[in-house]
Design an enzyme around this catalytic site. Structure first.
Site, PDB file in Angstrom:
ATOM      1  N   ASP A  67       0.818  -1.215   0.000  1.00 43.31           N
ATOM      2  CA  ASP A  67       0.000   0.000   0.000  1.00 43.31           C
ATOM      3  C   ASP A  67       0.847   1.257   0.000  1.00 43.31           C
ATOM      4  OD1 ASP A  67       0.959  -0.379   2.587  1.00 43.31           O
ATOM      5  OD2 ASP A  67      -1.002  -0.710   3.474  1.00 43.31           O
ATOM      6  N   ASN A 135      -7.417  -3.052  14.450  1.00 45.75           N
ATOM      7  CA  ASN A 135      -8.796  -3.446  14.122  1.00 45.75           C
ATOM      8  C   ASN A 135      -8.839  -4.634  13.151  1.00 45.75           C
ATOM      9  OD1 ASN A 135      -7.977  -2.298  11.737  1.00 45.75           O
ATOM     10  ND2 ASN A 135      -9.455  -0.616  11.748  1.00 45.75           N
ATOM     11  N   HIS A 137      -7.076  -4.955  10.330  1.00 44.27           N
ATOM     12  CA  HIS A 137      -6.867  -4.689   8.904  1.00 44.27           C
ATOM     13  C   HIS A 137      -5.554  -5.283   8.412  1.00 44.27           C
ATOM     14  CE1 HIS A 137      -4.841  -0.555   9.840  1.00 44.27           C
ATOM     15  NE2 HIS A 137      -3.908  -1.286   9.269  1.00 44.27           N
ATOM     16  N   GLU A 142      -9.682  -2.105   5.555  1.00 46.98           N
ATOM     17  CA  GLU A 142     -10.300  -1.866   6.852  1.00 46.98           C
ATOM     18  C   GLU A 142     -11.500  -2.800   7.049  1.00 46.98           C
ATOM     19  OE1 GLU A 142      -8.765  -0.173   8.917  1.00 46.98           O
ATOM     20  OE2 GLU A 142      -8.199   1.848   8.271  1.00 46.98           O
TER      21      GLU A 142
HETATM   22  C1  GLP Z   1      -0.644   0.175   8.824  1.00 41.87           C
HETATM   23  C2  GLP Z   1      -0.320  -0.531   7.494  1.00 41.87           C
HETATM   24  C3  GLP Z   1      -0.381  -2.023   7.641  1.00 41.87           C
HETATM   25  C4  GLP Z   1       0.254  -2.405   8.957  1.00 41.87           C
HETATM   26  C5  GLP Z   1      -0.589  -1.932  10.094  1.00 41.87           C
HETATM   27  C6  GLP Z   1       0.014  -2.159  11.463  1.00 41.87           C
HETATM   28  O1  GLP Z   1      -1.669   1.090   8.771  1.00 41.87           O
HETATM   29  N1  GLP Z   1      -1.066  -0.144   6.355  1.00 41.87           N
HETATM   30  O2  GLP Z   1       0.239  -2.640   6.532  1.00 41.87           O
HETATM   31  O3  GLP Z   1       0.362  -3.803   9.051  1.00 41.87           O
HETATM   32  O4  GLP Z   1      -1.003  -0.602   9.924  1.00 41.87           O
HETATM   33  O5  GLP Z   1       1.038  -1.253  11.720  1.00 41.87           O
HETATM   34  P1  GLP Z   1       2.094  -1.435  12.861  1.00 41.87           P
HETATM   35  O6  GLP Z   1       2.986  -2.550  12.456  1.00 41.87           O
HETATM   36  O7  GLP Z   1       2.806  -0.108  12.926  1.00 41.87           O
HETATM   37  O8  GLP Z   1       1.331  -1.728  14.109  1.00 41.87           O
END
Ligand code: GLP
Length: 242
Positions: A67, A135, A137, A142
């Protein structure tokens, strides 16, 4: 789903890095799906160390990231392109022609999403790395995202904006509200998936992923329908599991 429980973030990062570097050694022309966020930072540092110490080469490796934020140019300090350069690409021998992320700063975001999906459909990701949102995702899919979804322009939920504000001076107003993200169906085409989750703030998402219903309310639960998924989770993230 294979679950590997480890003590803490350091052990998680070592375990997951070993899975990835072994995959690269076994198949030097591997196609990797890559993720951003706090979770893979130490994993990537371990891959860099392995590259420097053991010579694991990425010169024939191809990568596709999940992404990118909409509205940030590639070189913005919080773009996922910058994240990947800073944490991994600038420190290994990857050919930047083989590096792919959606672009968040084009004139036509839908066309960019379609272009990215077409590229993904013409290839096969051998190993896809994933983090998980609080959440549930994956990528930026989402809760409520269709399991049939492909790469698209998506809205971030308030919870995700709040979680990610820590990277934007703690200011939610600076967090982009949209992204281009691989869809769940795009992610599910990978031959193998490796999901990492660390810390108490991931407990509920991990519980729902492992023991909850398979439902679009919890995007990561789609992975239970995939034949080759490994979860690497630390004690804090696994605390609610039976
Ligand atoms: C982000 C990314 C995800 C990631 C998630 C968790 O928003 N788009 O790809 O896995 O949130 O992030 P983190 O590893 O900082 O907790």
């Amino acid at each position: 789903m294979k679950i590997i429980k480890v003590k803490d973030y350091a052990e998680l990062s070592e375990t997951a890095a070993k899975i990835m570097s072994d995959a690269v050694k076994n198949n030097p022309k591997i196609t990797l799906g890559l993720a951003t966020g706090g979770s893979p930072v130490q994993l990537y540092a371990n891959l860099v160390a392995d590259h420097k110490n053991n010579g694991t080469s990425y010169k024939d490796v191809t990568t596709y990231n999940l992404d990118e934020y909409i509205g940030l140019d590639q070189n913005h300090e919080q773009s996922y392109y910058t994240f990947m350069r800073t944490n991994l690409f600038d420190h290994i021998d990857i050919d930047f022609n083989n590096v792919h992320l959606p672009k968040g700063d084009t004139d036509d975001h839908q066309a960019e999403a379609d272009r990215y999906e077409a590229m993904l459909e013409s290839t096969t990701v051998d190993l896809q790395l994933l983090g998980i949102g609080t959440n549930g995702h994956i990528g930026f899919n989402e809760p409520g995202s269709s399991f049939e979804g492909v790469t698209a322009v998506v809205d971030l939920t308030p919870e995700t904006i709040e979680s990610n504000a820590r990277y934007f001076e703690g200011n939610e107003d600076l967090v982009p509200t949209e992204a281009i993200s691989m869809g769940i169906a795009s992610i599910m085409r990978a031959k193998e998936i490796l999901l990492i989750a660390s810390g108490a703030n991931k407990q509920k998402a991990v519980l729902a992923l492992v023991e909850g219903d398979i439902s679009e309310d919890l995007p990561a639960s789609a992975l239970r329908n995939h034949p080759n998924v490994t979860l690497v989770i630390d004690d804090a993230a696994a605390a609610l599991l039976k």
